[in-house]
Enzyme design. Structure first.
Site, PDB file in Angstrom:
ATOM      1  N   HIS A  55      38.204  48.366  38.215  1.00 21.60           N
ATOM      2  CA  HIS A  55      38.722  49.460  37.377  1.00 21.60           C
ATOM      3  C   HIS A  55      40.114  49.890  37.826  1.00 21.60           C
ATOM      4  O   HIS A  55      40.993  50.135  36.999  1.00 21.60           O
ATOM      5  CB  HIS A  55      37.806  50.689  37.466  1.00 21.60           C
ATOM      6  CG  HIS A  55      36.416  50.455  36.992  1.00 21.60           C
ATOM      7  ND1 HIS A  55      35.336  50.342  37.835  1.00 21.60           N
ATOM      8  CD2 HIS A  55      35.903  50.315  35.749  1.00 21.60           C
ATOM      9  CE1 HIS A  55      34.230  50.153  37.148  1.00 21.60           C
ATOM     10  NE2 HIS A  55      34.548  50.134  35.866  1.00 21.60           N
TER      11      HIS A  55
ATOM     12  N   LYS B 107      36.342  40.485  32.884  1.00 21.33           N
ATOM     13  CA  LYS B 107      34.969  40.190  33.311  1.00 21.33           C
ATOM     14  C   LYS B 107      34.011  40.387  32.129  1.00 21.33           C
ATOM     15  O   LYS B 107      33.082  39.615  31.942  1.00 21.33           O
ATOM     16  CB  LYS B 107      34.562  41.077  34.474  1.00 21.33           C
ATOM     17  CG  LYS B 107      33.138  40.789  34.872  1.00 21.33           C
ATOM     18  CD  LYS B 107      32.738  41.455  36.139  1.00 21.33           C
ATOM     19  CE  LYS B 107      31.249  41.543  36.157  1.00 21.33           C
ATOM     20  NZ  LYS B 107      30.783  42.720  35.424  1.00 21.33           N
TER      21      LYS B 107
ATOM     22  N   LYS C  72      33.383  41.903  40.964  1.00 20.14           N
ATOM     23  CA  LYS C  72      33.094  43.330  41.169  1.00 20.14           C
ATOM     24  C   LYS C  72      32.398  43.882  39.931  1.00 20.14           C
ATOM     25  O   LYS C  72      32.797  43.585  38.799  1.00 20.14           O
ATOM     26  CB  LYS C  72      34.385  44.106  41.369  1.00 20.14           C
ATOM     27  CG  LYS C  72      35.169  43.638  42.578  1.00 20.14           C
ATOM     28  CD  LYS C  72      35.367  44.750  43.558  1.00 20.14           C
ATOM     29  CE  LYS C  72      36.156  44.219  44.749  1.00 20.14           C
ATOM     30  NZ  LYS C  72      35.940  44.962  45.966  1.00 20.14           N
ATOM     31  N   SER C  73      31.368  44.681  40.169  1.00 19.64           N
ATOM     32  CA  SER C  73      30.631  45.309  39.067  1.00 19.64           C
ATOM     33  C   SER C  73      29.945  46.550  39.612  1.00 19.64           C
ATOM     34  O   SER C  73      29.462  46.543  40.756  1.00 19.64           O
ATOM     35  CB  SER C  73      29.567  44.337  38.536  1.00 19.64           C
ATOM     36  OG  SER C  73      28.615  45.037  37.763  1.00 19.64           O
TER      37      SER C  73
ATOM     38  N   ARG D 246      27.188  47.438  38.758  1.00 15.93           N
ATOM     39  CA  ARG D 246      25.768  47.080  38.884  1.00 15.93           C
ATOM     40  C   ARG D 246      25.468  46.311  40.174  1.00 15.93           C
ATOM     41  O   ARG D 246      24.296  46.138  40.508  1.00 15.93           O
ATOM     42  CB  ARG D 246      25.305  46.282  37.661  1.00 15.93           C
ATOM     43  CG  ARG D 246      25.224  47.138  36.401  1.00 15.93           C
ATOM     44  CD  ARG D 246      24.547  46.427  35.241  1.00 15.93           C
ATOM     45  NE  ARG D 246      24.236  47.346  34.167  1.00 15.93           N
ATOM     46  CZ  ARG D 246      24.967  47.505  33.045  1.00 15.93           C
ATOM     47  NH1 ARG D 246      26.051  46.783  32.863  1.00 15.93           N
ATOM     48  NH2 ARG D 246      24.600  48.385  32.131  1.00 15.93           N
TER      49      ARG D 246
END
Ligand code: PAF
Length: 288
Positions: free
Chosen positions: A43, A156, A191-192, A194
């Protein structure tokens, strides 16, 4: 409206409108970074890009209920607004829009924005049939509220990016959509927010997603054009991991999201894999 260092925090639509109107009166350009919060370097890379291209940057932090299906993780979706604000302020965001559900949807909202072609039914749309309708609806509302010059989305979520570009074209939004590269952990995992659901054993197992992606990229770089062969090799790699369950491993046209047999033109090679109960996605793009 609250202030965090020099960053404003707005919870009401009218506060955002007033601030953006004031910036526009001064002739400033505005970038929008829509998020669901629990921010990570993926982000902040969008915020960095927005700061580099726009005079003022608005980030939204809103866990959007309309894009979660029954039985999905709406209630448990991770949230940490204080940490989000600290990160956004540190990266030069000017205004955070953090509405509650009532502010965004009111009591009786009955209007959706939905792409009626096959595009949102492919890939993630197969297991998440209402997801892209919810995404289009909330992004469309954010566009109407913020009226940005440019909006920034991560590669992504490649299908989301394609769907939003299509919506912007079909509804004649005068907004430039900018896709930004996937940001990975040092060991390769994309990267997430979750990723936080994974226990240590699952976190290790989750590496199989990026390993399959890197294998696919290698085969393409070696000149393999047969999508079937690439996808089979990627699937076989994933199946070596006992905790992994494949949702899909697919090659699609990079614009329409329809399946392709050959690596020709712009192709998106994308996968979704369950690691335990957590569904993770990853992808790479081949530019023709
Ligand atoms: O990518 C996300 O986090 C969300 O789908 C978005 C674009 C913020 C819409 O809720």
């Amino acid at each position: 409206m609250d202030m965090e260092k020099n960053m404003m925090i707005a919870v009401k639509i009218k506060e955002v409108r007033a601030q953006v109107a004031a910036w526009k009166k001064e002739g400033l350009t505005v970038g929008l970074v829509p998020t669901m919060g629990y921010l990570h370097e993926g982000h902040t890379s969008l915020v960095d890009k927005a700061v580099s291209l726009c005079d003022r940057v608005v980030a939204s932090v809103f866990v959007n209920p309309t894009q979660f299906g029954p039985g999905e993780d709406l209630e448990t979706y991770p949230r940490d607004f204080e940490h989000d604000c600290a990160l956004l302020a540190a990266h030069g965001c000017d205004l955070v829009f953090h509405p509650d559900v009532a502010e965004m949807y009111g009591e009786e909202a009955a209007t959706y924005v939905e792409i009626l072609s096959e595009m949102p039914k492919q890939l993630c749309g197969k297991t998440r049939p209402i997801h892209f309708r919810g995404v289009c609806t909330v992004v469309s509302k954010l566009f109407n509220i913020v009226q940005p010059d440019k909006a920034f989305f991560g590669q992504k979520d490649a299908q989301q990016l394609a769907v939003i570009k299509k919506m912007v074209q079909d509804l004649s939004y005068g907004i430039e959509i900018i896709g930004c590269p996937i940001v990975r952990e040092q060991d390769g995992l994309a990267k997430s927010s979750r990723n936080t659901y994974l226990n240590p054993e699952e976190r290790k197992a989750a590496l199989v997603l990026s390993k399959a992606i890197f294998l696919g990229e290698k085969l393409v770089s070696e000149g393999e054009k047969d999508a079937g062969k690439i996808l089979t090799a990627m699937r076989e790699r994933i199946l070596q991991e006992p905790l992994a369950r494949i949702d899909y491993v697919s090659a699609v046209n990079g614009v329409t999201m329809m399946p392709v047999d050959k690596i020709e033109g712009e192709v998106l090679v994308a996968l979704a894999v369950y690691i335990g109960k957590t569904r993770l996605i990853d992808n790479f793009i081949v530019k023709g």
